[in-house]
Each structure stands twice: as structure tokens, then as C-alpha cells.
Motif scaffolding. Structure first.
Motif, PDB file in Angstrom:
ATOM      1  N   LEU A   1       0.841  -1.199   0.000  1.00 47.13           N
ATOM      2  CA  LEU A   1       0.000   0.000   0.000  1.00 47.13           C
ATOM      3  C   LEU A   1       0.877   1.251   0.000  1.00 47.13           C
ATOM      4  O   LEU A   1       0.619   2.197  -0.745  1.00 47.13           O
ATOM      5  CB  LEU A   1      -0.918   0.001   1.223  1.00 47.13           C
ATOM      6  CG  LEU A   1      -1.862   1.191   1.304  1.00 47.13           C
ATOM      7  CD1 LEU A   1      -2.921   1.103   0.220  1.00 47.13           C
ATOM      8  CD2 LEU A   1      -2.529   1.270   2.667  1.00 47.13           C
ATOM      9  N   PHE A   2       1.953   1.214   0.816  1.00 48.22           N
ATOM     10  CA  PHE A   2       2.852   2.371   0.851  1.00 48.22           C
ATOM     11  C   PHE A   2       3.468   2.597  -0.520  1.00 48.22           C
ATOM     12  O   PHE A   2       3.580   3.731  -0.991  1.00 48.22           O
ATOM     13  CB  PHE A   2       3.954   2.176   1.903  1.00 48.22           C
ATOM     14  CG  PHE A   2       4.988   3.255   1.874  1.00 48.22           C
ATOM     15  CD1 PHE A   2       4.669   4.539   2.298  1.00 48.22           C
ATOM     16  CD2 PHE A   2       6.268   3.013   1.385  1.00 48.22           C
ATOM     17  CE1 PHE A   2       5.607   5.546   2.249  1.00 48.22           C
ATOM     18  CE2 PHE A   2       7.212   4.026   1.339  1.00 48.22           C
ATOM     19  CZ  PHE A   2       6.871   5.298   1.775  1.00 48.22           C
ATOM     20  N   GLY A   3       3.846   1.468  -1.182  1.00 52.85           N
ATOM     21  CA  GLY A   3       4.432   1.584  -2.522  1.00 52.85           C
ATOM     22  C   GLY A   3       3.473   2.277  -3.484  1.00 52.85           C
ATOM     23  O   GLY A   3       3.851   3.204  -4.204  1.00 52.85           O
ATOM     24  N   ILE A   4       2.199   1.853  -3.435  1.00 47.66           N
ATOM     25  CA  ILE A   4       1.196   2.439  -4.346  1.00 47.66           C
ATOM     26  C   ILE A   4       1.007   3.919  -4.028  1.00 47.66           C
ATOM     27  O   ILE A   4       1.035   4.784  -4.910  1.00 47.66           O
ATOM     28  CB  ILE A   4      -0.143   1.680  -4.222  1.00 47.66           C
ATOM     29  CG1 ILE A   4       0.024   0.242  -4.721  1.00 47.66           C
ATOM     30  CG2 ILE A   4      -1.237   2.390  -5.007  1.00 47.66           C
ATOM     31  CD1 ILE A   4      -1.138  -0.653  -4.375  1.00 47.66           C
ATOM     32  N   LEU A   5       0.836   4.222  -2.742  1.00 47.69           N
ATOM     33  CA  LEU A   5       0.588   5.611  -2.336  1.00 47.69           C
ATOM     34  C   LEU A   5       1.790   6.491  -2.656  1.00 47.69           C
ATOM     35  O   LEU A   5       1.643   7.618  -3.136  1.00 47.69           O
ATOM     36  CB  LEU A   5       0.264   5.695  -0.842  1.00 47.69           C
ATOM     37  CG  LEU A   5      -1.063   5.080  -0.413  1.00 47.69           C
ATOM     38  CD1 LEU A   5      -1.202   5.128   1.097  1.00 47.69           C
ATOM     39  CD2 LEU A   5      -2.228   5.817  -1.059  1.00 47.69           C
ATOM     40  N   ALA A   6       3.001   5.949  -2.402  1.00 52.61           N
ATOM     41  CA  ALA A   6       4.207   6.741  -2.658  1.00 52.61           C
ATOM     42  C   ALA A   6       4.339   7.030  -4.149  1.00 52.61           C
ATOM     43  O   ALA A   6       4.689   8.144  -4.541  1.00 52.61           O
ATOM     44  CB  ALA A   6       5.436   5.998  -2.146  1.00 52.61           C
ATOM     45  N   THR A   7       4.020   6.018  -4.987  1.00 52.24           N
ATOM     46  CA  THR A   7       4.074   6.248  -6.441  1.00 52.24           C
ATOM     47  C   THR A   7       3.116   7.367  -6.821  1.00 52.24           C
ATOM     48  O   THR A   7       3.457   8.271  -7.600  1.00 52.24           O
ATOM     49  CB  THR A   7       3.674   4.961  -7.194  1.00 52.24           C
ATOM     50  OG1 THR A   7       4.314   3.857  -6.565  1.00 52.24           O
ATOM     51  CG2 THR A   7       4.086   5.021  -8.637  1.00 52.24           C
ATOM     52  N   ALA A   8       1.899   7.311  -6.237  1.00 55.75           N
ATOM     53  CA  ALA A   8       0.901   8.335  -6.545  1.00 55.75           C
ATOM     54  C   ALA A   8       1.398   9.713  -6.113  1.00 55.75           C
ATOM     55  O   ALA A   8       1.275  10.696  -6.840  1.00 55.75           O
ATOM     56  CB  ALA A   8      -0.417   8.000  -5.859  1.00 55.75           C
ATOM     57  N   VAL A   9       1.976   9.763  -4.908  1.00 54.18           N
ATOM     58  CA  VAL A   9       2.444  11.039  -4.359  1.00 54.18           C
ATOM     59  C   VAL A   9       3.598  11.595  -5.193  1.00 54.18           C
ATOM     60  O   VAL A   9       3.671  12.782  -5.477  1.00 54.18           O
ATOM     61  CB  VAL A   9       2.856  10.841  -2.885  1.00 54.18           C
ATOM     62  CG1 VAL A   9       3.819  11.908  -2.439  1.00 54.18           C
ATOM     63  CG2 VAL A   9       1.630  10.828  -1.996  1.00 54.18           C
ATOM     64  N   LEU A  10       4.494  10.691  -5.631  1.00 58.51           N
ATOM     65  CA  LEU A  10       5.663  11.140  -6.404  1.00 58.51           C
ATOM     66  C   LEU A  10       5.263  11.685  -7.772  1.00 58.51           C
ATOM     67  O   LEU A  10       6.007  12.434  -8.389  1.00 58.51           O
ATOM     68  CB  LEU A  10       6.659   9.988  -6.561  1.00 58.51           C
ATOM     69  CG  LEU A  10       7.432   9.643  -5.285  1.00 58.51           C
ATOM     70  CD1 LEU A  10       8.223   8.361  -5.456  1.00 58.51           C
ATOM     71  CD2 LEU A  10       8.370  10.778  -4.899  1.00 58.51           C
ATOM     72  N   GLU A  11       4.072  11.290  -8.236  1.00 60.20           N
ATOM     73  CA  GLU A  11       3.624  11.793  -9.530  1.00 60.20           C
ATOM     74  C   GLU A  11       3.023  13.183  -9.425  1.00 60.20           C
ATOM     75  O   GLU A  11       2.797  13.837 -10.442  1.00 60.20           O
ATOM     76  CB  GLU A  11       2.606  10.823 -10.137  1.00 60.20           C
ATOM     77  CG  GLU A  11       3.291   9.618 -10.745  1.00 60.20           C
ATOM     78  CD  GLU A  11       2.354   8.778 -11.580  1.00 60.20           C
ATOM     79  OE1 GLU A  11       1.202   9.200 -11.777  1.00 60.20           O
ATOM     80  OE2 GLU A  11       2.783   7.701 -12.011  1.00 60.20           O
ATOM     81  N   LEU A  12       2.734  13.631  -8.204  1.00 60.63           N
ATOM     82  CA  LEU A  12       2.177  14.979  -8.031  1.00 60.63           C
ATOM     83  C   LEU A  12       3.236  16.008  -8.393  1.00 60.63           C
ATOM     84  O   LEU A  12       4.432  15.775  -8.216  1.00 60.63           O
ATOM     85  CB  LEU A  12       1.752  15.194  -6.572  1.00 60.63           C
ATOM     86  CG  LEU A  12       0.561  14.393  -6.069  1.00 60.63           C
ATOM     87  CD1 LEU A  12       0.378  14.620  -4.576  1.00 60.63           C
ATOM     88  CD2 LEU A  12      -0.704  14.791  -6.806  1.00 60.63           C
ATOM     89  N   ASP A  13       2.780  17.148  -8.896  1.00 52.75           N
ATOM     90  CA  ASP A  13       3.719  18.230  -9.184  1.00 52.75           C
ATOM     91  C   ASP A  13       4.247  18.792  -7.876  1.00 52.75           C
ATOM     92  O   ASP A  13       3.492  18.945  -6.918  1.00 52.75           O
ATOM     93  CB  ASP A  13       3.022  19.344  -9.967  1.00 52.75           C
ATOM     94  CG  ASP A  13       2.562  18.848 -11.323  1.00 52.75           C
ATOM     95  OD1 ASP A  13       3.293  18.038 -11.911  1.00 52.75           O
ATOM     96  OD2 ASP A  13       1.468  19.247 -11.758  1.00 52.75           O
ATOM     97  N   VAL A  14       5.534  19.088  -7.866  1.00 55.19           N
ATOM     98  CA  VAL A  14       6.116  19.641  -6.645  1.00 55.19           C
ATOM     99  C   VAL A  14       5.729  21.112  -6.498  1.00 55.19           C
ATOM    100  O   VAL A  14       5.615  21.638  -5.406  1.00 55.19           O
ATOM    101  CB  VAL A  14       7.649  19.451  -6.658  1.00 55.19           C
ATOM    102  CG1 VAL A  14       8.274  20.070  -5.413  1.00 55.19           C
ATOM    103  CG2 VAL A  14       7.981  17.966  -6.704  1.00 55.19           C
ATOM    104  N   GLU A  15       5.505  21.762  -7.625  1.00 54.06           N
ATOM    105  CA  GLU A  15       5.085  23.163  -7.596  1.00 54.06           C
ATOM    106  C   GLU A  15       3.769  23.279  -8.352  1.00 54.06           C
ATOM    107  O   GLU A  15       3.652  22.790  -9.469  1.00 54.06           O
ATOM    108  CB  GLU A  15       6.130  24.050  -8.285  1.00 54.06           C
ATOM    109  CG  GLU A  15       7.524  23.856  -7.765  1.00 54.06           C
ATOM    110  CD  GLU A  15       7.989  25.034  -6.924  1.00 54.06           C
ATOM    111  OE1 GLU A  15       7.388  26.106  -7.053  1.00 54.06           O
ATOM    112  OE2 GLU A  15       8.941  24.866  -6.148  1.00 54.06           O
ATOM    113  N   ALA A  16       2.793  23.906  -7.714  1.00 55.28           N
ATOM    114  CA  ALA A  16       1.510  24.128  -8.378  1.00 55.28           C
ATOM    115  C   ALA A  16       0.782  25.214  -7.617  1.00 55.28           C
ATOM    116  O   ALA A  16       1.173  25.578  -6.500  1.00 55.28           O
ATOM    117  CB  ALA A  16       0.689  22.844  -8.388  1.00 55.28           C
ATOM    118  N   THR A  17      -0.271  25.754  -8.194  1.00 53.02           N
ATOM    119  CA  THR A  17      -1.029  26.783  -7.471  1.00 53.02           C
ATOM    120  C   THR A  17      -2.438  26.320  -7.149  1.00 53.02           C
ATOM    121  O   THR A  17      -3.162  26.997  -6.437  1.00 53.02           O
ATOM    122  CB  THR A  17      -1.097  28.091  -8.273  1.00 53.02           C
ATOM    123  OG1 THR A  17      -1.613  27.798  -9.564  1.00 53.02           O
ATOM    124  CG2 THR A  17       0.271  28.733  -8.399  1.00 53.02           C
TER     125      THR A  17
END
Lengths: 104, 240
Positions: free
Chosen positions: B25-41
Motif C-alpha cells: 500500500l505504501f508503494g502504491i501511495l508513494a508512487t501516486a504522491v511522487l507523480e504529483l507536481d512539486v510546484e503548483a497553485t
């Protein structure tokens, strides 16, 4: 690694740890606590996103508001779960869930 | 019962499986989180553009009570259901009076007399500040609910005085008031839960006042109703 990713990964780890807690702990109170913490992990991620989205020092109010809503929902659900747990304990004397035939 | 052995947790096989599941589950969630943009508004600009129409100056309050009022309305519904559910579990329509009025003693008595008015003033202040700073109905409701609980725990009569109708009405006020205003506006041609910008500020204050009272009473109801009967001790048999 950016600050955003550190917080976001901690949120993901907390969520997974809480799932482990819900599965392996027998005591109802521990299960309720784990579920509550799972909610906190989601709030942590939302707050991190709100912080990331800030413009001119104003944090994104949408995830911010979602956390405020979520906190009240989590408090309500936890309180109701605790009421159920106390009722269950009063009725059966158990603090862990049993099947109908008495086995755990 | 308190002296019983601690309840054993799951055996080693379940534990190992659970750890594997958790890591996956952590692997799946971490993959999802890592795909988020680090900068956004995100939606910050959208909200700040239209905040003038919301009737309040504090962005989260504008989102909570105007732009996404649906969320808040249903949030009040969840709180109502939880409080109602706790009352149903007790099979009660009103909350029990504090068993025997204990003498609070001079120090506690003085403290309660000082703290209750202070809590009420703080609650109203938090409610009012919500329009342009952190604060609002739920924070205010929390403080006022705490005041009601303090009264009860120190032996005064508070929530137990409420008749069944009063208790029900108080729990319902936030949800029903919110719905009534939204329905009224809906009939007069606005979208459901949309406020006319000229009236938005007033509507938000009215809705927040009702929610504050409902939140305060709901919190106390949850606290009091979750406790088993003070007179009964040990497992209750044959009650159903």
C-alpha cells in the motif's frame, strides 16, 4: 528531495502503518485509534498540498477547507465508534470482536 | 474484568501478511504522491479572484460556507447522525441528569463561575472572527460545547435540563437552517446552496450561528451519551 515530497511520503507511510494496526490489533480501541490516525494521514497530505499551492502567502483554501470538514467528520465517526464500543462492552463484556459462536 | 490478561494480537502469519500488505500500500501511495507536481497553485487564484462575491474575507471561510457549502452542509449532517446514533444506542430521547449534585468545592466553583462567561465570550468572538481570520462555527461550537461539559462535570445542571424537543431541535438547527435557507433561495431562482453576493455575508453569519449551537450540543450529546449509565455497573444483561 523537496519539503513537499517529505511530508507527502510521511503521510503515505502513516496511512500504511495504520492499515497494519487495524489488521493486527485485536482491541477495539486500538482499531478505532488506527482508523482515526489513518484520517490524520490524509489530513497531513491535504495540508501539504494547501501549503504547496500557496500564492503570495495565501495557502490554497480548498484543501484547507477540506481538512476542516474532514476533522469534524473524523471526530463524529470516532465518537460514534466509541459509543458503539462501549455499548458492545456493556452488553458482552468483551473489548475485542468475537464471532457469534464465541470464537475470536 | 480489568485484571484479565491483555488481549493477544494477531499471530505471526497474519502479522507478516499485514506487513507485506502495508508495504504494498505504501508503494502504491508513494508512487501516486511522487507523480504529483512539486510546484503548483491549485485553486488558490480561482478562489482569490471571486472572494469578493463570497461575503467574507477569510479564504477558508469563503470556501467552507459559500463556494463549497455542500461539503459543510453534509458535514453537519454527519455530526447530526453521529449524535443521533449515540442517543439511539442509549435508547434515550434526552440526556440523563448528572446523578447526584456533588458539591464542587470553593476553588472549582469559583473557577467555573469565571470560566463559563469567558468561554461564551470566546466562542462568540471566534464565530465573528471567522469572517476575516481563522475561526468560525465549528471552533466556536467546540468552545461553547466545552463550557456546557464543564458545567456538567463540575456538578451543575446543564444539558440534562433540555427536554427531548429542545435537544432534538438543537441538534437539528444547523442542518435544517442551512437547508431552509438554501431551499428558499432555490425557490426564488438561485442554484441550490448559491447565495446572492449582496446577502452572502448575512446568510453566512445566520448559518454559522445555527451551526455553532448544533455543534456545541452535538459534542456534549456524544460525550454524555457514549458513557454507560452511571448507575449500572458491569455488563448489562437482558436489556434488549
Amino acid at each position: 528531495m523537496s519539503e513537499f515530497l517529505i511530508y507527502a511520503l510521511v503521510a503515505a507511510a502513516l496511512f500504511a502503518i495504520c492499515l497494519h494496526g487495524i489488521i493486527t490489533r485485536r482491541h477495539i480501541l486500538r482499531k478505532i485509534l488506527a482508523l482515526n490516525m489513518m484520517g490524520s494521514a490524509v489530513f497531513l497530505l491535504l495540508i501539504t498540498i494547501a501549503e504547496r499551492n500557496q500564492v503570495d502567502g495565501v495557502a490554497d483554501p480548498v484543501p484547507h477547507a477540506m481538512v476542516l470538514t474532514g476533522i469534524v467528520v473524523a471526530v463524529s465517526a470516532t465518537a460514534f465508534a466509541l459509543a458503539l464500543a462501549r455499548r458492545y462492552h456493556a452488553q458482552t463484556g468483551h473489548t475485542e470482536l468475537h464471532d457469534e459462536d464465541g470464537s475470536t | 474484568m480489568e485484571n484479565r490478561d491483555p488481549i493477544p494480537d494477531s499471530g505471526p502469519i497474519v502479522r507478516v501478511l499485514s506487513i507485506i500488505l502495508g508495504l504494498a500500500l505504501f508503494g502504491i501511495l508513494a508512487t501516486a504522491v511522487l507523480e504529483l507536481d512539486v510546484e503548483a497553485t491549485g485553486l488558490t487564484d480561482t478562489v482569490m479572484e471571486r472572494i469578493g462575491e463570497s461575503g467574507v474575507d477569510h479564504p477558508p471561510t469563503a470556501v467552507l460556507l459559500n463556494f463549497r457549502a455542500y461539503d459543510t452542509w453534509l458535514e453537519v449532517a454527519v455530526l447530526l447522525l453521529a449524535a443521533w446514533g449515540a442517543l439511539v444506542l442509549r435508547q434515550a430521547t434526552r440526556l440523563p441528569e448528572q446523578p447526584a449534585a456533588r458539591s464542587p468545592g470553593p476553588v472549582l466553583d469559583w473557577l467555573v463561575r469565571m470560566l463559563i462567561p469567558l468561554a461564551i465570550v470566546t466562542g462568540v468572538y471566534l464565530l465573528w472572527r471567522g469572517t476575516d481570520a481563522p475561526g468560525g462555527a465549528f471552533q466556536a461550537g467546540g468552545v461553547i460545547g466545552a463550557a456546557l461539559l464543564l458545567l456538567r462535570l463540575s456538578g451543575y445542571r446543564s444539558i440534562g435540563l433540555f427536554s427531548a424537543a429542545w435537544l432534538r431541535g438543537s441538534l437539528l438547527a444547523g442542518f435544517a437552517g442551512f437547508m431552509a435557507i438554501a431551499t428558499l433561495l432555490f425557490i426564488t431562482g438561485w442554484t441550490f446552496l448559491e447565495y446572492p453576493p449582496a446577502w452572502a455575508g448575512l446568510i453566512i453569519v445566520i448559518v454559522e450561528l445555527l451551526i455553532t449551537w448544533s455543534v456545541a450540543v452535538s459534542f456534549v450529546a456524544l460525550f454524555v451519551a457514549a458513557r454507560p449509565d452511571d448507575s449500572a455497573s458491569g455488563p448489562v444483561g437482558g436489556e434488549r
